[in-house]
Design a protein around this motif. Structure first.
Motif, PDB file in Angstrom:
ATOM      1  N   ALA A   1      10.175   3.551   3.133  1.00  0.00           N
ATOM      2  CA  ALA A   1      11.072   4.626   2.701  1.00  0.00           C
ATOM      3  C   ALA A   1      11.628   5.382   3.894  1.00  0.00           C
ATOM      4  O   ALA A   1      12.822   5.724   3.940  1.00  0.00           O
ATOM      5  CB  ALA A   1      10.320   5.576   1.767  1.00  0.00           C
ATOM      6  N   GLU A   2      10.776   5.642   4.886  1.00  0.00           N
ATOM      7  CA  GLU A   2      11.208   6.367   6.080  1.00  0.00           C
ATOM      8  C   GLU A   2      12.214   5.553   6.889  1.00  0.00           C
ATOM      9  O   GLU A   2      13.251   6.080   7.315  1.00  0.00           O
ATOM     10  CB  GLU A   2       9.986   6.683   6.942  1.00  0.00           C
ATOM     11  N   LEU A   3      11.944   4.252   7.074  1.00  0.00           N
ATOM     12  CA  LEU A   3      12.831   3.400   7.863  1.00  0.00           C
ATOM     13  C   LEU A   3      14.193   3.241   7.198  1.00  0.00           C
ATOM     14  O   LEU A   3      15.232   3.281   7.863  1.00  0.00           O
ATOM     15  CB  LEU A   3      12.177   2.023   8.068  1.00  0.00           C
ATOM     16  N   CYS A   4      14.193   3.081   5.881  1.00  0.00           N
ATOM     17  CA  CYS A   4      15.438   2.768   5.169  1.00  0.00           C
ATOM     18  C   CYS A   4      16.106   3.993   4.537  1.00  0.00           C
ATOM     19  O   CYS A   4      17.124   3.852   3.852  1.00  0.00           O
ATOM     20  CB  CYS A   4      15.157   1.721   4.093  1.00  0.00           C
ATOM     21  N   GLU A   5      15.517   5.170   4.747  1.00  0.00           N
ATOM     22  CA  GLU A   5      16.064   6.422   4.229  1.00  0.00           C
ATOM     23  C   GLU A   5      16.247   6.385   2.709  1.00  0.00           C
ATOM     24  O   GLU A   5      17.307   6.729   2.167  1.00  0.00           O
ATOM     25  CB  GLU A   5      17.389   6.766   4.928  1.00  0.00           C
ATOM     26  N   VAL A   6      15.205   5.925   2.034  1.00  0.00           N
ATOM     27  CA  VAL A   6      15.150   5.967   0.576  1.00  0.00           C
ATOM     28  C   VAL A   6      13.875   6.721   0.210  1.00  0.00           C
ATOM     29  O   VAL A   6      13.140   7.155   1.091  1.00  0.00           O
ATOM     30  CB  VAL A   6      15.139   4.554  -0.040  1.00  0.00           C
ATOM     31  N   THR A   7      13.603   6.873  -1.066  1.00  0.00           N
ATOM     32  CA  THR A   7      12.394   7.568  -1.493  1.00  0.00           C
ATOM     33  C   THR A   7      11.340   6.573  -1.970  1.00  0.00           C
ATOM     34  O   THR A   7      11.672   5.485  -2.455  1.00  0.00           O
ATOM     35  CB  THR A   7      12.684   8.553  -2.634  1.00  0.00           C
TER      36      THR A   7
ATOM     37  N   ALA B   1      -1.793  13.880   2.803  1.00  0.00           N
ATOM     38  CA  ALA B   1      -1.422  12.463   2.682  1.00  0.00           C
ATOM     39  C   ALA B   1      -1.415  11.789   4.053  1.00  0.00           C
ATOM     40  O   ALA B   1      -1.859  10.650   4.197  1.00  0.00           O
ATOM     41  CB  ALA B   1      -0.051  12.341   2.019  1.00  0.00           C
ATOM     42  N   TYR B   2      -0.924  12.498   5.049  1.00  0.00           N
ATOM     43  CA  TYR B   2      -0.942  11.954   6.410  1.00  0.00           C
ATOM     44  C   TYR B   2      -2.379  11.801   6.906  1.00  0.00           C
ATOM     45  O   TYR B   2      -2.756  10.766   7.463  1.00  0.00           O
ATOM     46  CB  TYR B   2      -0.163  12.860   7.357  1.00  0.00           C
ATOM     47  N   GLU B   3      -3.184  12.819   6.687  1.00  0.00           N
ATOM     48  CA  GLU B   3      -4.568  12.806   7.165  1.00  0.00           C
ATOM     49  C   GLU B   3      -5.366  11.669   6.526  1.00  0.00           C
ATOM     50  O   GLU B   3      -6.254  11.079   7.159  1.00  0.00           O
ATOM     51  CB  GLU B   3      -5.226  14.147   6.857  1.00  0.00           C
ATOM     52  N   ALA B   4      -5.032  11.345   5.268  1.00  0.00           N
ATOM     53  CA  ALA B   4      -5.735  10.277   4.553  1.00  0.00           C
ATOM     54  C   ALA B   4      -5.167   8.902   4.867  1.00  0.00           C
ATOM     55  O   ALA B   4      -5.652   7.896   4.342  1.00  0.00           O
ATOM     56  CB  ALA B   4      -5.664  10.532   3.055  1.00  0.00           C
TER      57      ALA B   4
ATOM     58  N   SER C   1       0.487   8.373   4.346  1.00  0.00           N
ATOM     59  CA  SER C   1       1.873   8.686   4.708  1.00  0.00           C
ATOM     60  C   SER C   1       1.978   8.781   6.219  1.00  0.00           C
ATOM     61  O   SER C   1       0.967   8.895   6.918  1.00  0.00           O
ATOM     62  CB  SER C   1       2.298  10.012   4.062  1.00  0.00           C
ATOM     63  N   THR C   2       3.201   8.736   6.706  1.00  0.00           N
ATOM     64  CA  THR C   2       3.433   8.939   8.127  1.00  0.00           C
ATOM     65  C   THR C   2       3.457  10.431   8.426  1.00  0.00           C
ATOM     66  O   THR C   2       3.407  11.268   7.519  1.00  0.00           O
ATOM     67  CB  THR C   2       4.769   8.311   8.557  1.00  0.00           C
ATOM     68  N   LEU C   3       3.584  10.776   9.677  1.00  0.00           N
ATOM     69  CA  LEU C   3       3.615  12.180  10.077  1.00  0.00           C
ATOM     70  C   LEU C   3       4.993  12.803   9.878  1.00  0.00           C
ATOM     71  O   LEU C   3       5.128  14.020   9.803  1.00  0.00           O
ATOM     72  CB  LEU C   3       3.202  12.287  11.552  1.00  0.00           C
ATOM     73  N   ARG C   4       6.014  11.972   9.751  1.00  0.00           N
ATOM     74  CA  ARG C   4       7.388  12.481   9.712  1.00  0.00           C
ATOM     75  C   ARG C   4       7.658  13.468   8.582  1.00  0.00           C
ATOM     76  O   ARG C   4       8.278  14.513   8.814  1.00  0.00           O
ATOM     77  CB  ARG C   4       8.377  11.314   9.650  1.00  0.00           C
ATOM     78  N   PRO C   5       7.242  13.206   7.327  1.00  0.00           N
ATOM     79  CA  PRO C   5       7.531  14.182   6.261  1.00  0.00           C
ATOM     80  C   PRO C   5       6.925  15.557   6.541  1.00  0.00           C
ATOM     81  O   PRO C   5       7.566  16.580   6.303  1.00  0.00           O
ATOM     82  CB  PRO C   5       6.910  13.535   5.022  1.00  0.00           C
TER      83      PRO C   5
ATOM     84  N   SER D   1       0.848  -1.192   0.000  1.00  0.00           N
ATOM     85  CA  SER D   1       0.000   0.000   0.000  1.00  0.00           C
ATOM     86  C   SER D   1       0.883   1.242   0.000  1.00  0.00           C
ATOM     87  O   SER D   1       2.092   1.169   0.245  1.00  0.00           O
ATOM     88  CB  SER D   1      -0.907   0.013   1.234  1.00  0.00           C
ATOM     89  N   SER D   2       0.274   2.380  -0.266  1.00  0.00           N
ATOM     90  CA  SER D   2       1.036   3.635  -0.254  1.00  0.00           C
ATOM     91  C   SER D   2       1.619   3.898   1.128  1.00  0.00           C
ATOM     92  O   SER D   2       2.748   4.395   1.255  1.00  0.00           O
ATOM     93  CB  SER D   2       0.133   4.798  -0.685  1.00  0.00           C
ATOM     94  N   LEU D   3       0.878   3.538   2.175  1.00  0.00           N
ATOM     95  CA  LEU D   3       1.394   3.741   3.530  1.00  0.00           C
ATOM     96  C   LEU D   3       2.537   2.792   3.815  1.00  0.00           C
ATOM     97  O   LEU D   3       3.522   3.170   4.465  1.00  0.00           O
ATOM     98  CB  LEU D   3       0.274   3.546   4.556  1.00  0.00           C
ATOM     99  N   ASP D   4       2.448   1.538   3.330  1.00  0.00           N
ATOM    100  CA  ASP D   4       3.560   0.586   3.479  1.00  0.00           C
ATOM    101  C   ASP D   4       4.831   1.175   2.879  1.00  0.00           C
ATOM    102  O   ASP D   4       5.903   1.165   3.495  1.00  0.00           O
ATOM    103  CB  ASP D   4       3.257  -0.737   2.762  1.00  0.00           C
ATOM    104  N   LEU D   5       4.703   1.684   1.654  1.00  0.00           N
ATOM    105  CA  LEU D   5       5.868   2.235   0.953  1.00  0.00           C
ATOM    106  C   LEU D   5       6.436   3.445   1.682  1.00  0.00           C
ATOM    107  O   LEU D   5       7.655   3.615   1.780  1.00  0.00           O
ATOM    108  CB  LEU D   5       5.489   2.615  -0.479  1.00  0.00           C
ATOM    109  N   ALA D   6       5.542   4.289   2.202  1.00  0.00           N
ATOM    110  CA  ALA D   6       5.992   5.474   2.933  1.00  0.00           C
ATOM    111  C   ALA D   6       6.781   5.069   4.174  1.00  0.00           C
ATOM    112  O   ALA D   6       7.820   5.669   4.493  1.00  0.00           O
ATOM    113  CB  ALA D   6       4.803   6.339   3.321  1.00  0.00           C
ATOM    114  N   ARG D   7       6.302   4.056   4.891  1.00  0.00           N
ATOM    115  CA  ARG D   7       6.984   3.619   6.109  1.00  0.00           C
ATOM    116  C   ARG D   7       8.309   2.925   5.797  1.00  0.00           C
ATOM    117  O   ARG D   7       9.292   3.100   6.532  1.00  0.00           O
ATOM    118  CB  ARG D   7       6.065   2.691   6.900  1.00  0.00           C
TER     119      ARG D   7
END
Length: 367
Positions: free
Chosen positions: A52-58, A331-334, A337-341, A44-50
Protein backbone atom coordinates in the motif's frame (compact mmCIF):
# COMPACT_ATOMS: atom_id res chain seq x y z
CA UNK A 1 -14.58 -11.21 -8.29
CA UNK A 2 -10.97 -9.94 -8.29
CA UNK A 3 -9.00 -10.98 -5.21
CA UNK A 4 -6.29 -9.19 -3.26
CA UNK A 5 -3.74 -11.19 -5.28
CA UNK A 6 -5.34 -9.93 -8.51
CA UNK A 7 -5.12 -6.35 -7.31
CA UNK A 8 -1.47 -6.74 -6.32
CA UNK A 9 -0.73 -8.32 -9.71
CA UNK A 10 -2.34 -5.31 -11.42
CA UNK A 11 -0.26 -2.96 -9.27
CA UNK A 12 2.94 -4.77 -10.22
CA UNK A 13 2.07 -4.41 -13.89
CA UNK A 14 1.18 -0.73 -13.47
CA UNK A 15 4.42 -0.04 -11.60
CA UNK A 16 6.57 -1.02 -14.57
CA UNK A 17 8.77 -3.10 -12.24
CA UNK A 18 9.60 -6.73 -12.69
CA UNK A 19 8.09 -9.06 -10.12
CA UNK A 20 11.54 -9.56 -8.63
CA UNK A 21 12.20 -5.82 -8.32
CA UNK A 22 8.73 -5.26 -6.88
CA UNK A 23 9.41 -7.94 -4.27
CA UNK A 24 12.67 -6.26 -3.35
CA UNK A 25 10.94 -2.90 -2.97
CA UNK A 26 8.52 -4.33 -0.40
CA UNK A 27 11.17 -6.37 1.40
CA UNK A 28 9.77 -9.74 0.31
CA UNK A 29 11.48 -12.76 -1.19
CA UNK A 30 10.49 -13.28 -4.83
CA UNK A 31 9.40 -16.85 -4.19
CA UNK A 32 7.10 -15.74 -1.35
CA UNK A 33 5.58 -13.08 -3.57
CA UNK A 34 4.98 -15.70 -6.27
CA UNK A 35 3.25 -17.98 -3.77
CA UNK A 36 1.06 -15.11 -2.55
CA UNK A 37 0.12 -14.16 -6.08
CA UNK A 38 -0.65 -17.81 -6.82
CA UNK A 39 -2.85 -18.18 -3.74
CA UNK A 40 -0.71 -20.73 -1.88
CA UNK A 41 0.49 -18.14 0.63
CA UNK A 42 -1.48 -15.31 2.24
CA UNK A 43 -0.11 -11.81 2.20
CA UNK A 44 0.79 -10.84 5.77
CA UNK A 45 -0.44 -7.58 7.27
CA UNK A 46 3.07 -6.16 6.91
CA UNK A 47 3.21 -7.25 3.24
CA UNK A 48 -0.04 -5.40 2.59
CA UNK A 49 1.14 -2.31 4.46
CA UNK A 50 4.34 -2.16 2.40
CA UNK A 51 2.51 -2.72 -0.89
CA UNK A 52 0.00 0.00 0.00
CA UNK A 53 2.83 2.39 0.86
CA UNK A 54 4.80 1.67 -2.33
CA UNK A 55 1.80 1.94 -4.65
CA UNK A 56 0.00 4.76 -2.80
CA UNK A 57 -3.19 2.79 -2.24
CA UNK A 58 -4.90 1.73 0.99
CA UNK A 59 -4.71 -1.59 2.76
CA UNK A 60 -8.49 -1.58 2.86
CA UNK A 61 -8.63 -1.32 -0.94
CA UNK A 62 -6.11 -4.14 -1.32
CA UNK A 63 -8.27 -6.41 0.84
CA UNK A 64 -11.76 -5.42 -0.31
CA UNK A 65 -11.32 -3.67 -3.63
CA UNK A 66 -13.67 -0.95 -2.44
CA UNK A 67 -12.67 2.70 -2.45
CA UNK A 68 -13.99 4.72 0.52
CA UNK A 69 -16.63 7.34 -0.42
CA UNK A 70 -14.38 10.07 0.96
CA UNK A 71 -11.78 9.30 -1.71
CA UNK A 72 -14.15 10.48 -4.46
CA UNK A 73 -15.29 13.48 -2.43
CA UNK A 74 -11.68 14.52 -1.80
CA UNK A 75 -11.03 14.62 -5.54
CA UNK A 76 -14.15 16.56 -6.46
CA UNK A 77 -14.73 19.07 -3.66
CA UNK A 78 -12.93 22.40 -3.52
CA UNK A 79 -12.46 25.29 -1.10
CA UNK A 80 -12.43 24.92 2.66
CA UNK A 81 -14.81 21.96 2.41
CA UNK A 82 -12.31 20.30 0.10
CA UNK A 83 -9.50 20.83 2.59
CA UNK A 84 -11.68 19.38 5.34
CA UNK A 85 -12.61 16.33 3.29
CA UNK A 86 -8.99 15.72 2.32
CA UNK A 87 -7.98 15.79 5.99
CA UNK A 88 -10.87 13.46 6.81
CA UNK A 89 -9.89 11.10 3.99
CA UNK A 90 -6.33 10.94 5.25
CA UNK A 91 -7.29 10.06 8.79
CA UNK A 92 -10.22 7.78 7.95
CA UNK A 93 -8.19 5.85 5.40
CA UNK A 94 -5.43 5.31 7.92
CA UNK A 95 -7.97 4.25 10.54
CA UNK A 96 -9.44 1.70 8.10
CA UNK A 97 -5.98 0.38 7.33
CA UNK A 98 -5.04 0.10 11.00
CA UNK A 99 -8.33 -1.68 11.66
CA UNK A 100 -7.52 -4.15 8.90
CA UNK A 101 -4.18 -4.77 10.62
CA UNK A 102 -5.91 -5.66 13.89
CA UNK A 103 -6.33 -2.31 15.67
CA UNK A 104 -10.04 -1.42 15.58
CA UNK A 105 -11.32 1.88 16.87
CA UNK A 106 -12.63 1.70 20.46
CA UNK A 107 -15.86 3.59 19.67
CA UNK A 108 -18.44 3.42 22.46
CA UNK A 109 -21.96 4.71 21.92
CA UNK A 110 -23.66 5.99 25.09
CA UNK A 111 -26.73 4.06 26.16
CA UNK A 112 -29.41 6.63 25.48
CA UNK A 113 -33.18 6.42 25.64
CA UNK A 114 -34.82 8.82 23.22
CA UNK A 115 -38.46 9.10 24.24
CA UNK A 116 -39.57 11.06 21.22
CA UNK A 117 -40.37 14.73 21.66
CA UNK A 118 -38.88 17.59 19.67
CA UNK A 119 -35.47 17.34 18.04
CA UNK A 120 -34.13 19.71 20.71
CA UNK A 121 -35.53 17.45 23.44
CA UNK A 122 -33.80 14.49 21.83
CA UNK A 123 -30.53 16.43 21.92
CA UNK A 124 -31.01 17.05 25.65
CA UNK A 125 -31.64 13.32 26.24
CA UNK A 126 -28.54 12.31 24.30
CA UNK A 127 -26.49 14.89 26.22
CA UNK A 128 -27.57 13.41 29.57
CA UNK A 129 -26.48 9.96 28.42
CA UNK A 130 -23.15 11.31 27.17
CA UNK A 131 -22.57 13.24 30.39
CA UNK A 132 -23.21 10.05 32.36
CA UNK A 133 -20.48 8.32 30.32
CA UNK A 134 -18.05 11.11 31.19
CA UNK A 135 -18.85 10.80 34.88
CA UNK A 136 -18.59 7.01 34.79
CA UNK A 137 -15.15 7.32 33.22
CA UNK A 138 -14.05 9.49 36.14
CA UNK A 139 -13.60 12.54 33.94
CA UNK A 140 -15.07 16.04 33.99
CA UNK A 141 -15.88 18.57 31.29
CA UNK A 142 -13.92 21.17 33.26
CA UNK A 143 -10.79 19.62 31.74
CA UNK A 144 -9.12 21.96 29.26
CA UNK A 145 -8.31 19.28 26.65
CA UNK A 146 -11.79 18.34 25.43
CA UNK A 147 -10.53 16.44 22.33
CA UNK A 148 -8.49 14.14 24.57
CA UNK A 149 -11.48 13.61 26.86
CA UNK A 150 -13.76 12.74 23.92
CA UNK A 151 -11.21 10.23 22.65
CA UNK A 152 -10.83 8.64 26.07
CA UNK A 153 -14.52 8.42 26.96
CA UNK A 154 -16.14 7.73 23.58
CA UNK A 155 -13.31 6.31 21.47
CA UNK A 156 -13.75 8.76 18.58
CA UNK A 157 -10.74 10.03 16.67
CA UNK A 158 -10.48 13.83 17.02
CA UNK A 159 -8.25 15.92 14.77
CA UNK A 160 -7.68 19.66 14.44
CA UNK A 161 -6.53 20.93 11.04
CA UNK A 162 -6.13 24.22 9.20
CA UNK A 163 -9.37 24.28 7.21
CA UNK A 164 -9.91 28.01 6.72
CA UNK A 165 -11.90 30.60 8.63
CA UNK A 166 -15.19 29.72 6.88
CA UNK A 167 -15.39 26.10 8.00
CA UNK A 168 -16.05 24.77 11.52
CA UNK A 169 -15.73 21.02 11.25
CA UNK A 170 -17.07 17.68 10.09
CA UNK A 171 -17.89 14.21 11.31
CA UNK A 172 -17.17 10.94 9.50
CA UNK A 173 -19.15 7.83 10.37
CA UNK A 174 -18.75 4.32 8.99
CA UNK A 175 -18.64 0.83 10.51
CA UNK A 176 -14.87 1.24 10.96
CA UNK A 177 -14.43 4.99 11.43
CA UNK A 178 -15.79 7.53 13.89
CA UNK A 179 -13.87 10.71 13.21
CA UNK A 180 -14.25 14.40 14.05
CA UNK A 181 -12.15 17.00 12.25
CA UNK A 182 -12.19 20.54 13.65
CA UNK A 183 -10.80 23.71 12.16
CA UNK A 184 -8.06 25.58 13.94
CA UNK A 185 -9.58 28.70 15.46
CA UNK A 186 -8.84 31.87 17.36
CA UNK A 187 -12.15 31.42 19.21
CA UNK A 188 -11.67 28.42 21.53
CA UNK A 189 -15.29 28.41 22.76
CA UNK A 190 -16.56 28.06 19.18
CA UNK A 191 -14.17 25.19 18.50
CA UNK A 192 -15.31 23.50 21.72
CA UNK A 193 -18.98 23.89 20.77
CA UNK A 194 -18.26 22.49 17.31
CA UNK A 195 -16.60 19.43 18.86
CA UNK A 196 -19.67 18.73 20.97
CA UNK A 197 -21.91 19.36 17.94
CA UNK A 198 -20.01 16.83 15.81
CA UNK A 199 -20.01 14.30 18.65
CA UNK A 200 -23.80 14.55 18.63
CA UNK A 201 -23.90 13.62 14.95
CA UNK A 202 -21.80 10.52 15.67
CA UNK A 203 -23.82 9.46 18.70
CA UNK A 204 -27.14 10.00 16.89
CA UNK A 205 -25.76 8.20 13.81
CA UNK A 206 -27.03 11.02 11.62
CA UNK A 207 -24.96 10.10 8.56
CA UNK A 208 -23.19 7.07 7.19
CA UNK A 209 -20.48 8.96 5.38
CA UNK A 210 -19.39 12.52 5.98
CA UNK A 211 -21.34 15.33 7.65
CA UNK A 212 -20.07 18.83 6.82
CA UNK A 213 -20.64 21.81 9.11
CA UNK A 214 -19.38 25.01 7.56
CA UNK A 215 -21.01 27.12 10.27
CA UNK A 216 -22.58 25.47 13.32
CA UNK A 217 -24.32 28.78 14.16
CA UNK A 218 -25.82 29.29 10.69
CA UNK A 219 -29.56 30.02 10.96
CA UNK A 220 -30.39 28.40 7.61
CA UNK A 221 -28.46 25.24 8.47
CA UNK A 222 -30.16 25.08 11.88
CA UNK A 223 -33.51 24.50 10.17
CA UNK A 224 -32.33 20.95 9.53
CA UNK A 225 -33.79 18.81 12.37
CA UNK A 226 -30.54 16.91 12.89
CA UNK A 227 -28.70 20.22 13.25
CA UNK A 228 -31.24 21.35 15.83
CA UNK A 229 -30.62 18.15 17.75
CA UNK A 230 -26.83 18.53 17.50
CA UNK A 231 -26.95 22.13 18.71
CA UNK A 232 -29.25 21.21 21.59
CA UNK A 233 -26.89 18.38 22.50
CA UNK A 234 -23.85 20.67 22.46
CA UNK A 235 -25.56 23.26 24.65
CA UNK A 236 -26.79 20.69 27.17
CA UNK A 237 -23.53 18.72 27.17
CA UNK A 238 -21.29 21.75 27.73
CA UNK A 239 -23.76 23.68 29.91
CA UNK A 240 -25.71 21.13 31.99
CA UNK A 241 -29.02 22.43 33.32
CA UNK A 242 -28.31 21.17 36.84
CA UNK A 243 -25.04 23.07 37.05
CA UNK A 244 -26.54 26.30 35.73
CA UNK A 245 -29.46 26.02 38.11
CA UNK A 246 -27.13 25.61 41.08
CA UNK A 247 -25.08 28.62 40.01
CA UNK A 248 -28.11 30.90 39.66
CA UNK A 249 -29.92 29.63 42.75
CA UNK A 250 -27.09 30.76 45.00
CA UNK A 251 -28.62 34.24 44.73
CA UNK A 252 -27.23 37.54 43.52
CA UNK A 253 -26.26 36.15 40.12
CA UNK A 254 -24.68 39.24 38.60
CA UNK A 255 -22.38 39.98 35.70
CA UNK A 256 -19.24 38.88 37.56
CA UNK A 257 -20.86 35.57 38.53
CA UNK A 258 -22.00 35.11 34.95
CA UNK A 259 -18.49 35.82 33.65
CA UNK A 260 -16.96 33.32 36.08
CA UNK A 261 -19.43 30.63 35.00
CA UNK A 262 -18.69 31.21 31.31
CA UNK A 263 -14.97 30.80 32.02
CA UNK A 264 -15.49 27.69 34.14
CA UNK A 265 -17.50 26.04 31.38
CA UNK A 266 -15.19 27.38 28.63
CA UNK A 267 -18.17 28.55 26.57
CA UNK A 268 -18.93 31.88 24.94
CA UNK A 269 -20.86 34.40 27.04
CA UNK A 270 -23.53 34.68 24.32
CA UNK A 271 -24.08 30.90 24.22
CA UNK A 272 -24.34 30.79 28.01
CA UNK A 273 -26.78 33.70 28.12
CA UNK A 274 -29.05 32.03 25.55
CA UNK A 275 -28.90 28.74 27.45
CA UNK A 276 -29.83 30.45 30.72
CA UNK A 277 -32.74 32.17 29.01
CA UNK A 278 -34.04 28.91 27.49
CA UNK A 279 -33.90 27.30 30.92
CA UNK A 280 -35.83 30.32 32.27
CA UNK A 281 -33.09 31.06 34.77
CA UNK A 282 -32.81 34.68 33.58
CA UNK A 283 -35.19 37.05 31.81
CA UNK A 284 -34.83 38.44 28.29
CA UNK A 285 -33.42 41.77 29.48
CA UNK A 286 -30.70 40.09 31.53
CA UNK A 287 -29.96 37.80 28.59
CA UNK A 288 -29.38 40.78 26.29
CA UNK A 289 -27.11 42.39 28.88
CA UNK A 290 -25.08 39.21 29.39
CA UNK A 291 -24.84 38.54 25.64
CA UNK A 292 -23.03 41.87 25.27
CA UNK A 293 -20.17 40.58 27.44
CA UNK A 294 -17.18 39.56 25.30
CA UNK A 295 -15.00 36.55 26.05
CA UNK A 296 -12.12 38.87 26.88
CA UNK A 297 -14.24 40.93 29.29
CA UNK A 298 -15.57 37.79 30.94
CA UNK A 299 -12.01 36.54 31.47
CA UNK A 300 -10.99 39.88 32.95
CA UNK A 301 -13.99 40.00 35.31
CA UNK A 302 -13.28 36.42 36.43
CA UNK A 303 -9.55 36.99 36.74
CA UNK A 304 -8.87 34.26 34.18
CA UNK A 305 -7.20 36.17 31.37
CA UNK A 306 -4.14 33.92 31.34
CA UNK A 307 -6.34 30.84 31.01
CA UNK A 308 -8.17 32.35 28.02
CA UNK A 309 -4.81 33.11 26.43
CA UNK A 310 -3.74 29.47 26.81
CA UNK A 311 -7.02 28.18 25.38
CA UNK A 312 -6.79 30.54 22.42
CA UNK A 313 -3.25 29.43 21.64
CA UNK A 314 -4.19 25.75 21.95
CA UNK A 315 -7.19 26.13 19.61
CA UNK A 316 -4.91 27.45 16.86
CA UNK A 317 -2.61 24.40 16.88
CA UNK A 318 -3.25 21.46 14.48
CA UNK A 319 -3.69 18.13 16.25
CA UNK A 320 -3.46 14.56 14.97
CA UNK A 321 -6.00 12.09 16.40
CA UNK A 322 -4.49 10.78 19.63
CA UNK A 323 -5.99 7.29 19.42
CA UNK A 324 -4.90 6.92 15.82
CA UNK A 325 -1.36 7.97 16.72
CA UNK A 326 -1.35 5.39 19.51
CA UNK A 327 -2.67 2.56 17.32
CA UNK A 328 -0.42 3.40 14.37
CA UNK A 329 2.66 3.18 16.57
CA UNK A 330 1.41 -0.05 18.12
CA UNK A 331 1.05 -1.56 14.63
CA UNK A 332 4.61 -0.55 13.79
CA UNK A 333 5.94 -1.84 17.11
CA UNK A 334 4.23 -5.20 16.52
CA UNK A 335 5.75 -5.47 13.04
CA UNK A 336 2.39 -5.17 11.29
CA UNK A 337 3.06 -1.83 9.61
CA UNK A 338 5.93 0.31 8.43
CA UNK A 339 7.07 3.42 10.26
CA UNK A 340 5.85 5.78 7.54
CA UNK A 341 2.17 6.10 8.64
CA UNK A 342 3.20 6.95 12.19
CA UNK A 343 5.82 9.43 10.97
CA UNK A 344 3.26 11.11 8.72
CA UNK A 345 0.81 11.49 11.59
CA UNK A 346 3.30 13.24 13.86
CA UNK A 347 4.76 15.22 10.92
CA UNK A 348 8.32 13.89 11.11
CA UNK A 349 10.53 12.56 8.32
CA UNK A 350 10.73 8.76 8.40
CA UNK A 351 14.52 8.57 8.57
CA UNK A 352 14.71 11.25 11.26
CA UNK A 353 12.13 9.35 13.30
CA UNK A 354 13.89 6.02 12.79
CA UNK A 355 17.21 7.53 13.88
CA UNK A 356 15.56 9.09 16.93
CA UNK A 357 13.85 5.86 17.96
CA UNK A 358 17.05 3.87 17.58
CA UNK A 359 19.19 6.42 19.39
CA UNK A 360 16.66 7.31 22.07
CA UNK A 361 16.88 11.04 21.33
CA UNK A 362 13.89 13.36 21.29
CA UNK A 363 11.71 13.67 18.20
CA UNK A 364 10.49 17.08 17.11
CA UNK A 365 7.55 17.45 14.76
CA UNK A 366 7.56 19.60 11.63
CA UNK A 367 9.23 18.76 8.35
Amino acid sequence: MPSASDRVRDLIQASGLSQRDFALRIGLDDSKLSKSLGGTRRFSSLDLARIAELCEVTVDWLITGEEPPLALAARTTGGSAGAAIKAAKRYSTLRSDITALGYPQPWRTPTARINGGTWAAQGEQLAKAASAEVTQAGRTLDEADLPKLIEHVFGADVAVAELGADFDGLAVSSPEVKLIVLSTSHVPARQRFTLAHELAHLIADDDQGVHLDRDVYDKVQSRDPTEQRANAFAAAFLMPAERLTRAVDTGGFGETDFAALACELAVSPSALAIRLLKLRLIDAGTCDRFKAVSAAKAATLAGRGEELSRRTAAAAIPRAPGLLVRDTYAAYEAGRSTLRPYAALIDVEVEDLRDALESGSEVHGGK
